[in-house]
Every structure is written in structure tokens, then in C-alpha cells.
Design a protein around this motif. Structure first.
Motif, mmCIF file in Angstrom:
data_model
loop_
_atom_site.group_PDB
_atom_site.id
_atom_site.type_symbol
_atom_site.label_atom_id
_atom_site.label_comp_id
_atom_site.label_asym_id
_atom_site.label_seq_id
_atom_site.Cartn_x
_atom_site.Cartn_y
_atom_site.Cartn_z
ATOM 1 N N GLU A 130 0.949 -1.263 0.006
ATOM 2 C CA GLU A 130 0.019 0.065 -0.064
ATOM 3 C C GLU A 130 0.920 1.229 0.004
ATOM 4 O OE1 GLU A 130 -3.299 0.706 -0.443
ATOM 5 O OE2 GLU A 130 -3.555 -1.862 -0.539
ATOM 6 N N ASP A 131 1.998 1.251 0.824
ATOM 7 C CA ASP A 131 2.868 2.391 1.041
ATOM 8 C C ASP A 131 3.514 2.796 -0.465
ATOM 9 O OD1 ASP A 131 4.415 0.145 1.452
ATOM 10 O OD2 ASP A 131 5.961 1.425 1.964
ATOM 11 N N LYS A 134 0.773 4.223 -2.820
ATOM 12 C CA LYS A 134 0.737 5.649 -2.472
ATOM 13 C C LYS A 134 1.452 6.449 -3.135
ATOM 14 C CE LYS A 134 -0.686 8.518 1.357
ATOM 15 N NZ LYS A 134 0.120 9.786 0.836
ATOM 16 N N ARG A 135 2.975 6.174 -2.889
ATOM 17 C CA ARG A 135 3.949 6.922 -3.330
ATOM 18 C C ARG A 135 3.901 7.175 -4.822
ATOM 19 N NH1 ARG A 135 7.343 3.886 0.352
ATOM 20 N NH2 ARG A 135 8.282 2.523 -1.361
ATOM 21 N N ASP A 138 1.183 9.451 -5.831
ATOM 22 C CA ASP A 138 1.324 11.017 -5.099
ATOM 23 C C ASP A 138 2.500 11.683 -5.964
ATOM 24 O OD1 ASP A 138 -0.303 10.774 -3.131
ATOM 25 O OD2 ASP A 138 1.040 10.365 -1.563
#
Length: 538
Positions: A130-131, A134-135, A138
Motif C-alpha cells: 500500500e505504501d 501511495k508513493r 502521489d
């Protein structure tokens, strides 16, 4: 992109990394594995997948017979992943080697295959965390509108347009101190100038006509045409706005509103009036075109008005990651500095993304949904149809919205519209569908079949249609159960089998159907409770 045999030999001696993968694939390599590896390499900013070479050091060239039809696998790759992956066929000592050159994913857009965003972890392929996702989401696309225009000075900006912006900003913020700022300070505070340097965003929003021409930026214009018919030839009216946006924004709406007929429909004792062109939707469409167009493309924004529809064309396709299907859920402003300037003065609420407003109004007013079907990689074309085509659905929304004491949000309106038009409900709206069913606004009448509640058919004067649609589906379910029972007459049929036949119905609904078929003397049962079996009557 191509490599020589000598370069390949040097790669074979190097270590594997996130950009390089070797696979033996002596006789075959499945399409599924290939797609996963290409997906993972693209997500890791591109690389090479080499088949026909052992993956452990010291590596050996053994050759591969995988993918003998390269044109076919190229087509599968581009169709599935939406990436152009070049394939190179090399020969070393008579042994065939395949090199897949995988490009990096677009900025801010992870690549997905089979509903999963793949990455490599050692020797394994796993779903991205997930991280990491997200990166990627973004990531910021370079903002052309924030770049400085060489040769532009603050005198190239219209003072009248700047004052128009100041008034809007004060009205939105309630900060009267903004009225005391010099033009230079005002523009500096919204990051449109930096010292003596002027950004392209400042020119788009406040530029003088002569200055835009001198700075070779004349294509930052909006052209309005009115056409009484959709045929080729000169327009009935044509206006060119080659100046800063705040110098003509209100004039555009005034032109549209000159030929904005009012449509009337009766709801009980009251007559409702709906304009062909909604001011809010038209303004949102124009703001989106100015915020998201490609200013490095020499084309102009065109607004073409016809008696019953408006077509807005802006240069450049959708920004990376945006499609007609996800335009309500994902934001990626191409010109962030322009969008942020709009947001400060209240023209937009979030990064220039106003598509949801246009969809809401179209549904609430009984009109056809905004249409992006003519968009391609070179231009975005938005068509807004102004005709009220479904008065009964409009009445249904007004009455049910009033009764529930809260307005429908965009997703709820999309689900209600899809059910009304018998369209498939996309997966991410399923939860919304369940919520509307709990409110008794939507009814399920079969497997993946839904209709609006009885209230809609009462409003439409079609209570018989409601009975028929529910009844037909009930009879279809009965016939499916009867067919299954007849085909298994020698062994009998159990309740658990009926659940397989009609997975969209719960146990109680199936038992109700079985009871009716028994009473109608179509079937009979033997046994009790869980061991009960059903047989057809001869």
C-alpha cells in the motif's frame, strides 16, 4: 533500444537487479508469467527480461523456443498492459535469445495485470504494498504552467484582469486586506510571478492580447462558435478570446446564455423550468478545459454551441492516469498552478476537478450523461446534451431526495441512473448499490438484475410495467428450478443445489419459490429438513 550480442554477453556477466531479469524458458514461457514480469519491471521504472539464459551465475545461454510468433505476443502485451514493449530476437552460437525491453510506467500511474499491481521481491512476484502504491499515486507531473516564460514581464499582464481576480479572491476568502496589495505582491502571493519572472500560468490568466502574440503564446486562447446545425461550413457566430482568462470568463457564459432555451415540465400542480444549458455545468467544463489542456500543443480550446448541446474541445489527451472511466475518482491536473489559482478565488473546489458536478446535474435534470467518447490521445472532447429526456426519472429523484431529507451524492446518482437504464453496476459502486437497496430505492429481481422501486413506476404511471418486470423474473427463476428438478428426476434435488442454480437469491426466497411450485402441483418432496429431496410431478 536494440542491443548487440557483445552487449548481451556483458549483461549476462552482470548482477540481476530491479531492471534486469533472466529466465531459462528453454521450451516455453507462459503468457501469464510474461505479463506479470513485464508489469513488475514497468512498475520498477522499466528494464529488460531476457529469455534463453539461465538465471543463476555463472549464466549459460541455452536458447529458447518460447513465443515463436512475436507479432502475436506483442499484440497481447500492448492490449493487456497498455504499454509498447519492444521484443528483440538475438542469436548466439545458433541459440535463440529473446530480449523484452520494458518501458517505465507513466508518472503517477502503476501498471496492473489481472487486478494486481505486481512487483518483484527477490525471486518472487508479489503484489505491491500500500505504501508503494501511495508513493506512485502521489508523484507529481512536471507543471508546465508553473514554468517561467522567457521574455515575459509583469507589464504583459492586464491590470483589469488582475483586479477581476482580486475581487473574486476577496469574496471567497473574506480577507479585505487583499485589496491593499500591489499587483506585483498579489501575483507573488499566488506564485504566478517570482521577482521579475512571469509564469505561463500568469499569461494564461492575465495576459494581454498583444503580449501573447509577441511571446509566441497566442494559442492560449478560447474560441467560441454558435452553429444552428451540425454541418460543415462557417459558424453563425464566432468569437476569439486571445487574452487572459479573467478578462473574458464571464463573457463566455453570456454568449452561451443568449441562446439558452428554458424547458418546461409539469409535476402535479407545479410547472418546473430547466434551462437547456446549466450555468454551473458549463462553467465547470470551461474551467476544466483551461486547467487541463496541453499548452505545449499549438491548438486552441473550442467551445461549439448548438441549439441543444455544447461541445468543448481542448488540445492534448487526458493527463496520464485519467480515463473517461475514472474521471470522477482520480485527480491529475496537468497545469497545477492554474488549478490552484482557480481554487484560491473559489472558481473550483479541488484542483480544477469539476466532472462530478456535471454528472450530478445531468442526472438530476433528466439529461444524458456527459460524453467523452470522442476523446483520444490528441484532444479531449466533452459533449453536454441539454435536452431533458426523462421527466419521470427527474420527478422520482426530487421526491425520494426530499423524503430521505438529504441530497443524493454523485455515486448514488450514478447507481440510480445505471439501474434506470439497465446498465451494469461497476464493482466500486456495489457498496453504494447495497445502501440504496436498504433504503428501498432499488429492488433486486434476479441475478445481477435490479430495478428502481415501485415509486418510480407509480410516478411514471406504469404500475403494470413494475408488476410485469418483477413477475417475469420470478417466473424465470421458477422455470430454472423446475428444469433442474426435471433433469435430476432420478436422484432428486436438494436445497443446496437450488442455491447453486440461483446464487443471487437467499434461502428464504428460494423456499418461497419451492412452496409455490409445490402448491401449483409442479413438484413434490420426500424426506424432512436437510435431507429433503424434490422431484417433478409426472
Amino acid at each position: 533500444m536494440s542491443i548487440t550480442v557483445d552487449q548481451l554477453l556483458r549483461l549476462i556477466e552482470s548482477d540481476e537487479c530491479e531492471h534486469l531479469e533472466f529466465k531459462t524458458a528453454k521450451d516455453e514461457f507462459s503468457n501469464d508469467r510474461l505479463l506479470k514480469y513485464c508489469c513488475a519491471l514497468a512498475n520498477e521504472k522499466g528494464g529488460k527480461l531476457i529469455l534463453g539464459v539461465t538465471d543463476k551465475k555463472p549464466r549459460q545461454i541455452i536458447g529458447t523456443r518460447a513465443f515463436l510468433n512475436l507479432n502475436k505476443i506483442k499484440q497481447i502485451l500492448i492490449t493487456t498492459l497498455r504499454l509498447r514493449i519492444d521484443i528483440e530476437e538475438l542469436s548466439s552460437d545458433g541459440k535463440r535469445i529473446l530480449v523484452f525491453h520494458v518501458p517505465p510506467r507513466p508518472i503517477g500511474v502503476p501498471i496492473r495485470y489481472n487486478k494486481t499491481y505486481w512487483m518483484r521481491r527477490g525471486e518472487e512476484l508479489v503484489a505491491m504494498t500500500e505504501d508503494m502504491l501511495k508513493r506512485i499515486f502521489d508523484e507529481v507531473v512536471p507543471d508546465f504552467s508553473a514554468q517561467v516564460c522567457a521574455g515575459a514581464v509583469i507589464e504583459d499582464l492586464s491590470e483589469d484582469a488582475i483586479e477581476e481576480y482580486r475581487k473574486r479572491w476577496i469574496r471567497k476568502s473574506g480577507n479585505e486586506k487583499l485589496g491593499q496589495l500591489s499587483h506585483r505582491q498579489l501575483l507573488h502571493d499566488v506564485e504566478l510571478i517570482d521577482g521579475e519572472e512571469v509564469t505561463y500560468a500568469a499569461l494564461v490568466l492575465f495576459g494581454k492580447k498583444r503580449s501573447l502574440g509577441r511571446l509566441h503564446f497566442a494559442h492560449a486562447e478560447v474560441i467560441f462558435e454558435y452553429r444552428s446545425k451540425e454541418i460543415a461550413g462557417p459558424a453563425n457566430q464566432r468569437e476569439e478570446f486571445r487574452e487572459g482568462f479573467f478578462g473574458y470568463y464571464d463573457k463566455l457564459w453570456e454568449l452561451v446564455n443568449l441562446r439558452n432555451d428554458m424547458q418546461h415540465f409539469q409535476d402535479g400542480l407545479f410547472i418546473q423550468n430547466i434551462p437547456t444549458f446549466s450555468q454551473r455545468s458549463i462553467r465547470e467544463a470551461i474551467l476544466n478545459a483551461v486547467s487541463h489542456r496541453d499548452y505545449q500543443n499549438p491548438g486552441s480550446v473550442f467551445i461549439r454551441q448548438f441549439p441543444e448541446k455544447i461541445e468543448i474541445t481542448s488540445p492534448g489527451g487526458f493527463p496520464d492516469g485519467i480515463t473517461p472511466e475514472n474521471i470522477l475518482d482520480k485527480q491529475m491536473p496537468r497545469n497545477r498552478r492554474i488549478a490552484e489559482t482557480f481554487a484560491k478565488c473559489g472558481l473550483v473546489e479541488r484542483s480544477g476537478q469539476g466532472a462530478d458536478r456535471m454528472f450530478e446535474e445531468a442526472i438530476e435534470q433528466g439529461k444524458i450523461l456527459p460524453d467523452y467518447s470522442l476523446a483520444d490521445s490528441h484532444q479531449v472532447v466533452l459533449r453536454l446534451d441539454g435536452r431533458v429526456v426523462d421527466e419521470n426519472f427527474l420527478k422520482f429523484l426530487e421526491r425520494t431526495g426530499s423524503e430521505r431529507n438529504k441530497s443524493f451524492n454523485t455515486r448514488e446518482l450514478l447507481v440510480l441512473d445505471a439501474v434506470h437504464k439497465s446498465k451494469k453496476i461497476v464493482s466500486h459502486l456495489r457498496e453504494v448499490l447495497r445502501g440504496l437497496m436498504q433504503e428501498n430505492l432499488i429492488e433486486q429481481v434476479g441475478r445481477n438484475k435490479f430495478i428502481l422501486s415501485k415509486k418510480f413506476y407509480v410516478i411514471s404511471g406504469e404500475k403494470g410495467t413494475y408488476t410485469r418486470r418483477k413477475g417475469l423474473d420470478r417466473e424465470t427463476n421458477r422455470q430454472l428450478l423446475l428444469k433442474h428438478i426435471q433433469e435430476n428426476s432420478d436422484t432428486g434435488s436438494r436445497l443446496k443445489e437450488f442455491k447453486q442454480v440461483l446464487p443471487s437469491l437467499n434461502t428464504r426466497q428460494i423456499q418461497h419459490l419451492i412452496k409455490g411450485m409445490t402448491e401449483d402441483n409442479l413438484i413434490y418432496s420426500e424426506g424432512k429438513t436437510g435431507s429433503t429431496k424434490y422431484y417433478p410431478k409426472s
